[in-house]
Design an enzyme around this catalytic site. Structure first.
Site, PDB file in Angstrom:
ATOM      1  CG  ASN A   1      -2.945   0.563  -2.656  1.00  0.00           C
ATOM      2  OD1 ASN A   1      -2.072   1.395  -2.405  1.00  0.00           O
ATOM      3  ND2 ASN A   1      -2.825  -0.341  -3.611  1.00  0.00           N
TER       4      ASN A   1
ATOM      5  CD1 TRP B   1      -0.534  11.532  -1.027  1.00  0.00           C
ATOM      6  CD2 TRP B   1      -0.901   9.543  -0.078  1.00  0.00           C
ATOM      7  NE1 TRP B   1      -0.597  11.711   0.334  1.00  0.00           N
ATOM      8  CE2 TRP B   1      -0.815  10.519   0.944  1.00  0.00           C
ATOM      9  CE3 TRP B   1      -1.124   8.210   0.272  1.00  0.00           C
ATOM     10  CZ2 TRP B   1      -0.938  10.191   2.291  1.00  0.00           C
ATOM     11  CZ3 TRP B   1      -1.248   7.891   1.609  1.00  0.00           C
ATOM     12  CH2 TRP B   1      -1.158   8.879   2.602  1.00  0.00           C
TER      13      TRP B   1
ATOM     14  CG  HIS C   1      -1.823  -1.142   1.325  1.00  0.00           C
ATOM     15  ND1 HIS C   1      -2.802  -1.368   0.396  1.00  0.00           N
ATOM     16  CD2 HIS C   1      -1.909  -2.156   2.210  1.00  0.00           C
ATOM     17  CE1 HIS C   1      -3.450  -2.474   0.727  1.00  0.00           C
ATOM     18  NE2 HIS C   1      -2.917  -2.977   1.821  1.00  0.00           N
ATOM     19  CB  THR C   2       0.549   4.545  -1.717  1.00  0.00           C
ATOM     20  OG1 THR C   2       0.612   3.868  -2.953  1.00  0.00           O
ATOM     21  CG2 THR C   2       1.401   5.798  -1.793  1.00  0.00           C
ATOM     22  CG  LEU C   3       1.754   2.376   4.155  1.00  0.00           C
ATOM     23  CD1 LEU C   3       2.586   1.574   5.135  1.00  0.00           C
ATOM     24  CD2 LEU C   3       0.304   2.400   4.630  1.00  0.00           C
TER      25      LEU C   3
END
Length: 242
Positions: free
Chosen positions: A127, A130, A23-25
């Site tokens: 996810n 962003w 996941h794009t954290l």
């Protein structure tokens, strides 16, 4: 059976396979503010050309505005890799639509609506893409300017500013647009130029190289790279912010 009795010494056991889920954290290379202004007969969108790696001004010549088709443009702030993915998907959608050959193409409103679904779907999977996206266009004699963020929050407005621009540029944009019913193309251009200069002065993640893209009845016009005339003579008088 082997799961129930356990694995004997030296015996291999294959567990059910599943790839890692990532996941794009937090975003890596990011872009700062995007500005959008409606005017009489079209829309103007501006964004600088910097890709920041944290606070490092890493990539200084990347475009964050794309031409979707002859009546729609799109600008994105936030994670640059996610923007590149979105651009790839949208470019392919436009090609698929053109291949039908029925004379129809995507309107700005359609792209905006589609993006709200994509962003909300991705955030629901924990996810997100962003990005904060600004969609501008001129279709059927109407100017369109819309906003979508990484949660799928969306609205239309006569002026839009993302990122730091929401704090620094939006008040300047509203000051002009709220006192006039409509802006001319020249007035909108001057306003955007002024805001880009203010953002360069005040936003540490901005850069003095930017693109300005205009969409009107006659199509899409991309200008840039451009830069503002700056004056730092009074910089030494500003203190107390260290």
């Amino acid at each position: 059976e082997s799961v129930a009795r356990g694995t004997a010494p030296g015996e291999l056991h294959c567990f059910p396979g599943a790839g890692p889920v990532r996941h794009t954290l937090n975003p890596m290379v990011t872009g700062t503010s995007v500005l959008g202004v409606k005017f009489d007969g079209g829309v103007i969108i501006a964004a600088d050309m910097l890709g920041s790696y944290g606070s490092l001004a890493r990539f200084r010549n990347i475009s964050r505005i794309m031409k979707v088709n002859e009546n729609t443009i799109l600008g994105a702030s936030g994670d640059y890799a996610d923007y590149q993915y979105l651009k790839q998907v949208i470019d392919q959608m436009v090609i698929d639509e053109e291949l039908v050959g029925d004379g129809h193409n995507y309107s700005p409103k359609a792209i905006h609506s589609w993006l709200t679904r994509v962003m909300y779907n991705r955030r629901s999977k924990m996810n997100p893409l962003w990005n904060t996206v600004v969609i501008g266009g001129f279709y059927n004699g109407e100017s369109f300017l819309g906003y979508v963020d990484k949660l799928g929050v969306a609205y239309e407005a006569p002026t839009i500013a993302t990122g730091f621009g929401a704090y620094l540029a939006q008040p300047l944009l509203r000051e002009v647009t709220e006192n006039k019913a409509t802006l001319s193309k020249e007035e909108a251009r001057q306003l955007v130029d002024r805001c880009m200069k203010v953002l360069y002065y005040r936003d540490a993640r901005s850069y003095n190289r930017f693109e300005i893209t205009t969409v009107t009845e006659s199509g899409v016009e991309v200008e840039g790279p451009l830069s503002s005339e700056t004056n730092w003579e009074i910089a030494h008088l500003i203190s107390g912010f260290e």
